[in-house]
Design an enzyme around this catalytic site. Structure first.
Site, PDB file in Angstrom:
ATOM      1  CG  ASN A   7      -4.075-115.837 -14.518  1.00  0.00           C
ATOM      2  OD1 ASN A   7      -3.394-116.799 -14.158  1.00  0.00           O
ATOM      3  ND2 ASN A   7      -4.270-114.780 -13.770  1.00  0.00           N
ATOM      4  NE  ARG A  90       0.020-114.156 -12.848  1.00  0.00           N
ATOM      5  CZ  ARG A  90      -0.285-114.499 -11.621  1.00  0.00           C
ATOM      6  NH1 ARG A  90      -1.363-115.209 -11.384  1.00  0.00           N
ATOM      7  NH2 ARG A  90       0.462-114.149 -10.622  1.00  0.00           N
ATOM      8  CG  HIS A 180       1.955-110.525  -7.239  1.00  0.00           C
ATOM      9  ND1 HIS A 180       2.111-110.576  -5.876  1.00  0.00           N
ATOM     10  CD2 HIS A 180       1.130-111.548  -7.557  1.00  0.00           C
ATOM     11  CE1 HIS A 180       1.422-111.598  -5.381  1.00  0.00           C
ATOM     12  NE2 HIS A 180       0.813-112.204  -6.400  1.00  0.00           N
ATOM     13  NE  ARG A 241       2.614-118.802  -2.200  1.00  0.00           N
ATOM     14  CZ  ARG A 241       2.248-117.934  -3.126  1.00  0.00           C
ATOM     15  NH1 ARG A 241       2.525-116.657  -2.998  1.00  0.00           N
ATOM     16  NH2 ARG A 241       1.613-118.348  -4.195  1.00  0.00           N
ATOM     17  CD  GLU A 386      -2.086-109.688 -11.828  1.00  0.00           C
ATOM     18  OE1 GLU A 386      -1.040-110.302 -11.640  1.00  0.00           O
ATOM     19  OE2 GLU A 386      -3.132-109.944 -11.205  1.00  0.00           O
TER      20      GLU A 386
END
Ligand code: ADP
Length: 398
Positions: A7, A90, A180, A241, A386
């Site tokens: 990742n 990822r 996600h 964000r 993940e």
């Protein structure tokens, strides 16, 4: 079979080597400050931990150091690189170009670069840098791209479409994709396991609350709606964000600030969110410390985050026609009782009742039930994994 999961971020590269027979993590670690002075690799293996303080000007040097750590006499877990059967990377955005986990070929890399970078400017270019570094260092090892978007592919058209000209959607692929996905998939599956139920019986809202945050409605094991959109900019406000904002306000703001289209989008991605509201930090630990010292804008940022998240939980309960379980995961979801309490407060009418003491408990890496015994809706804290989803998908592809 052993799968290396990578990742990569712009200045970081996290990895795990997973044995797929046992799904046990054999080794894991992370390179920090790649391309920045003071870079280091914190690596674990063989039950030991080692820190390599080494200059890592590029991701290629970082992955070479990771492979060195995997072979290390002290913490190493493999004797030869041949023991790594594949690498799962990822990836954040796929657009409509990659609908599922994809084996890497030069053509795939080209499509990734040419078509998807603009969809997730903070993530895809960085992840591709990690991918290319691995391809250089491990040219004979199969690689897979596992997308954050795949789990959301089950959303119905009425959920993923924007109210724009349908022909434009068809022509340009402008729609909600969601992100996600590996996390939402993992924690909703773990919630069903914990509750001893079949996923098909459950209506779950999963809250992945980290530096980037998204909330998903998972009905019967399938994602039916999610907050992030065409890019990860949508939904709740995040670390930096803005989250959802009226498109006309964006044009107005750009004019006032004398910004071009790309400048205003960079601004909305990097200068807004709780960092913009508080004027202090994107990190929730700093915001909580600020609020405790009486900083009103830190308090406001925390309140906005919890309020916006709560509104999505409520709207997704409506979308699914019921709610059995709320799951909190990721950095904030797993570690911040204040936010979990703020999200659940006021949802009593839906049957949500928190156990205050359980909510204050420490994150010990296990699944924790934080709802009161008589709460109709179960509230769970589930550490996300993940990497395991990426490894499973990569192994399946092989
Ligand atoms: P990402 O993976 O999107 O970069 P994370 O899931 O690591 O983000 O979440 C980062 C956020 O989680 C930060 O705002 C940070 O404050 C918060 N966080 C992480 N660990 C803790 C902790 N132990 N206590 C409180 N907040 C934490």
């Amino acid at each position: 079979m052993k799968i290396l999961v990578v990742n990569a971020g712009s200045s970081s590269l996290k990895y795990q080597l997973i044995d797929m027979e046992t799904e046990k993590v054999l080794a894991k670690g992370g390179c920090e400050r790649i391309g920045i002075p003071g870079s280091l690799l914190k690596a674990k293996g063989n039950g030991k931990e080692k820190v390599y303080e080494q200059d890592m000007p590029t991701h290629k040097v970082a992955i070479e150091l990771v492979l060195h750590a995997l072979h290390d006499g002290e913490i190493g877990v493999i004797k030869s690189m041949d023991e790594i059967d594949a690498v799962g990377h990822r990836m954040v955005a796929s657009g409509e170009y990659f609908k599922k986990t994809t084996l890497v070929t030069p053509e795939v890399v080209k499509t990734l670069e040419e078509k998807t970078f603009e969809l997730a400017p903070l993530h895809n270019p960085a992840a591709a840098t990690g991918l290319k570094a691995c391809m250089e260092v491990m040219p004979n090892t199969p690689m897979a791209l596992v997308f954050d978007t795949s789990f959301h592919a089950t959303m119905p058209e009425k959920a993923y479409l924007y109210g724009i000209d349908y022909e434009d959607y068809k022509k340009y692929g402008v729609r909600k994709y969601g992100f996600h996905g590996t996390s939402h998939k993992f924690v909703s599956g773990e919630a069903a396991k914990y509750l001893g139920k079949n996923p098909s019986e459950l209506k779950i809202v999963t809250c992945h609350l980290g530096n980037g945050s998204s909330i998903s409605a998972v009905d019967g094991g399938k994602c039916v709606d999610t907050t992030m959109g065409f890019t990860p900019l949508a939904g709740v406000l995040m670390g930096t964000r803005s989250g959802d904002i009226d498109a006309s306000a964006v044009e107005f703001l750009a004019k006032k600030k004398g910004m071009s289209h790309s400048e205003i989008i960079t601004y909305l991605n990097k200068k807004c969110g709780v960092a913009g509201i508080s004027g202090v930090s994107s990190d929730f630990r700093d915001l909580i410390a600020g609020a405790e010292q009486g900083n009103a804008r830190c308090r406001l940022a925390l309140d906005m985050f919890a309020y916006q998240t709560k509104k999505f939980v409520g709207s997704y309960a409506a979308a699914m026609g019921g709610l059995d379980c709320i799951v909190f995961t990721a950095g904030i979801g797993e570690n911040t009782p204040l936010i979990r309490a703020g999200v659940c407060e006021g949802l009593e009418f839906l049957g949500v009742k928190l156990d205050k003491k359980a909510n204050e408990g420490k994150n010990d890496g296990s699944v924790r039930e934080i709802s009161a015994k008589d709460s109709k809706v179960k509230v769970l804290v589930i550490p996300t994994n993940e990497e395991l989803v990426i490894a499973r998908e990569t192994a399946e592809l092989l």
